[in-house]
Enzyme design. Sequence first.
Site, PDB file in Angstrom:
ATOM      1  N   ASP A  81       0.735  -1.429   0.077  1.00 24.16           N
ATOM      2  CA  ASP A  81      -0.033  -0.010  -0.063  1.00 24.16           C
ATOM      3  C   ASP A  81       0.939   1.292   0.001  1.00 24.16           C
ATOM      4  O   ASP A  81       0.428   2.239  -0.624  1.00 24.16           O
ATOM      5  CB  ASP A  81      -0.814   0.138   1.273  1.00 24.16           C
ATOM      6  CG  ASP A  81      -2.317  -0.794   0.948  1.00 24.16           C
ATOM      7  OD1 ASP A  81      -1.974  -1.774   0.077  1.00 24.16           O
ATOM      8  OD2 ASP A  81      -3.049  -0.660   1.523  1.00 24.16           O
ATOM      9  N   SER A 520      -4.981   4.825   5.536  1.00 20.00           N
ATOM     10  CA  SER A 520      -3.813   3.988   5.885  1.00 20.00           C
ATOM     11  C   SER A 520      -3.698   3.817   7.577  1.00 20.00           C
ATOM     12  O   SER A 520      -4.343   4.892   8.254  1.00 20.00           O
ATOM     13  CB  SER A 520      -2.533   4.848   5.625  1.00 20.00           C
ATOM     14  OG  SER A 520      -1.514   3.945   6.301  1.00 20.00           O
TER      15      SER A 520
END
Length: 619
Positions: A81, A520
């Site tokens: 990510d 995140s």
Amino acid sequence: MPEYRSKTSTHGRNMAGARALWRATGVMETDFGKPIIAVANSFTQFVPGHVHLHNMGQLVAREIEKAGAIAKEFNTIAIDDGIAMGHSGMLYSLPSRDLIADSIEYMVNAHCADALVCISNCDKITPGMLIAAMRLNIPTIFVSGGPMEAGKVIGVANIQPERRLDLIDAMIESADDNVSNRQVEEVEQNACPTCGSCSGMFTANSMNCLTEALGLSLPGNGSYLATHVGRKELFLEAGRMIVEITKRYYEQNDETVLPRSIATKKAFENAMTMDIAMGGSTNTILHLLAVANEAGVDFKMADIDRLSRVVPCICKTAPNNHDYYMEDVHRAGGIFAILKELDKAGKLHTDVHTIHAPTLKDAIEKWDITNPENTRAIERFKAAPGGVRTTQAFSQNRMWKTLDLDREKGCIRDVAHAYSQDGGLAVLFGNIAERGCVVKTAGVDESILKFTGRARVFESQEDAVEGILGNQIVAGDIVIIRYEGPKGGPGMQEMLYPTSYLKSKGLGKACALLTDGRFSGGTSGLSIGHASPEAAEGGAIGLVHEGDTVEIDIPNRSIHLAISDEELAARRAEMEARGSKAWKPENRDRYVSAALRAYGAMATSADKGAVRDVAQIER
């Protein structure tokens, strides 16, 4: 008594062809009749959390064979990510969760495997594997690659004091005009010093810790450093244990070892309780909802809201607190030390099963590092960082001389000395998010728990980043980023760069951000995500106008668009009148592949875990 699934392809005259192929993979005559254990690895050279997993599958496989079973390894995909962040690559991150689950289902069912070992580590891999485990419901054990060591920097020319850091520091400082290129370079070079999942309580480590709380992995799975030689024992023990529980199920009809028997509603509540107590990533809410859905467990946003109101925050690590990282959580006793404190406060269901103990209560007692008789636990949690840059697993054996047993001011605290009596995660409801939105309260400064501001509306993450870096956002603004949900993105991008850049501009405690996208695990600040229903599904976040007033009240769990019901209804009618253009972003230039369009067409909003709308398949 259940029959071994593998007999379908290993027994009977009509399976001569299949047996011939099994023999070609190395299966011997004496092996037929043994259980076949699938080892789902996620090694890739793209991801630091997975770069060291190359030999882990075979390490587990050899132990499985020693214990009397056949081991067959295969691989799944794994997306980083952090590398995919800030560009179109992030559109693929959440959809990869479904691909991982599907690929494991395909491999295990196509080859009639009897049980499963999941070697995971990073953000979407662990939840994808959890979904697969619930779907298959065969004996399963999780073992992850472990967290990386925290970064460390002395400072420019050794003038500044030594400090620890992580990936997020590199992102924030790179956009701060007051930080020199030399300083940015030093942070970049030291933020991620070893293999392993990022060093704070980000999504990867949150999920690996949750597998412990769910009862599907061994103690230390979420906190034992990837570099430490002691972590090797987790892989070896996983190999031995999977054979044991496989035989218990197929030969003794012991259904308590199955994933759905372990991951009950009580277990999901335990996992969420632990996550709230640690101030984990908001992504865990998304993933736990999806895993529960696959398990057939009635675990909803309302349950998370209920728990968030009664569970205190007793462990606060990076990105919420830069005094502590996962290596410090481990030194303080890891997840089972947190579970012990929660149990003492009556916050857990300790009668649930785990793969390694009859009940969670038994496991908590066995792994209590404050009991001097638990020498194995004490030794395991003394594992320390090596302080050497490396991509090799099990490459150092440094040990702490003492453990962190301070439950008043240490990394893990008792409930009486909690960082806050209100937990680290919260669910907010209101006319702008009727089915809820989530915020990591552990990362929100107390001064902005209540916040009223002016809406600055963006219809893509890219436009929001441009606005923030272009100094269009000022103190008191609430950045609204919409059409970034599972369907609207599609793919529900993480908004780490917008939140990091707000900090870079000195607005971390002066602004808020609301999105139907997600964040995140490295995000902190007044960052509210998962607004449901999302804009593309007709959510009210799609009706916010530039300059509207939005009121946020975390203590009272509310978020409100300050317009009348009549005005909101009028805006909805105006939107619906756009016909085929309704609930779609205006002037957004984004290429969306057929694969992503297929994902978006079947995706549900975040309050349902962004799972597939199976009803569409069954029509």
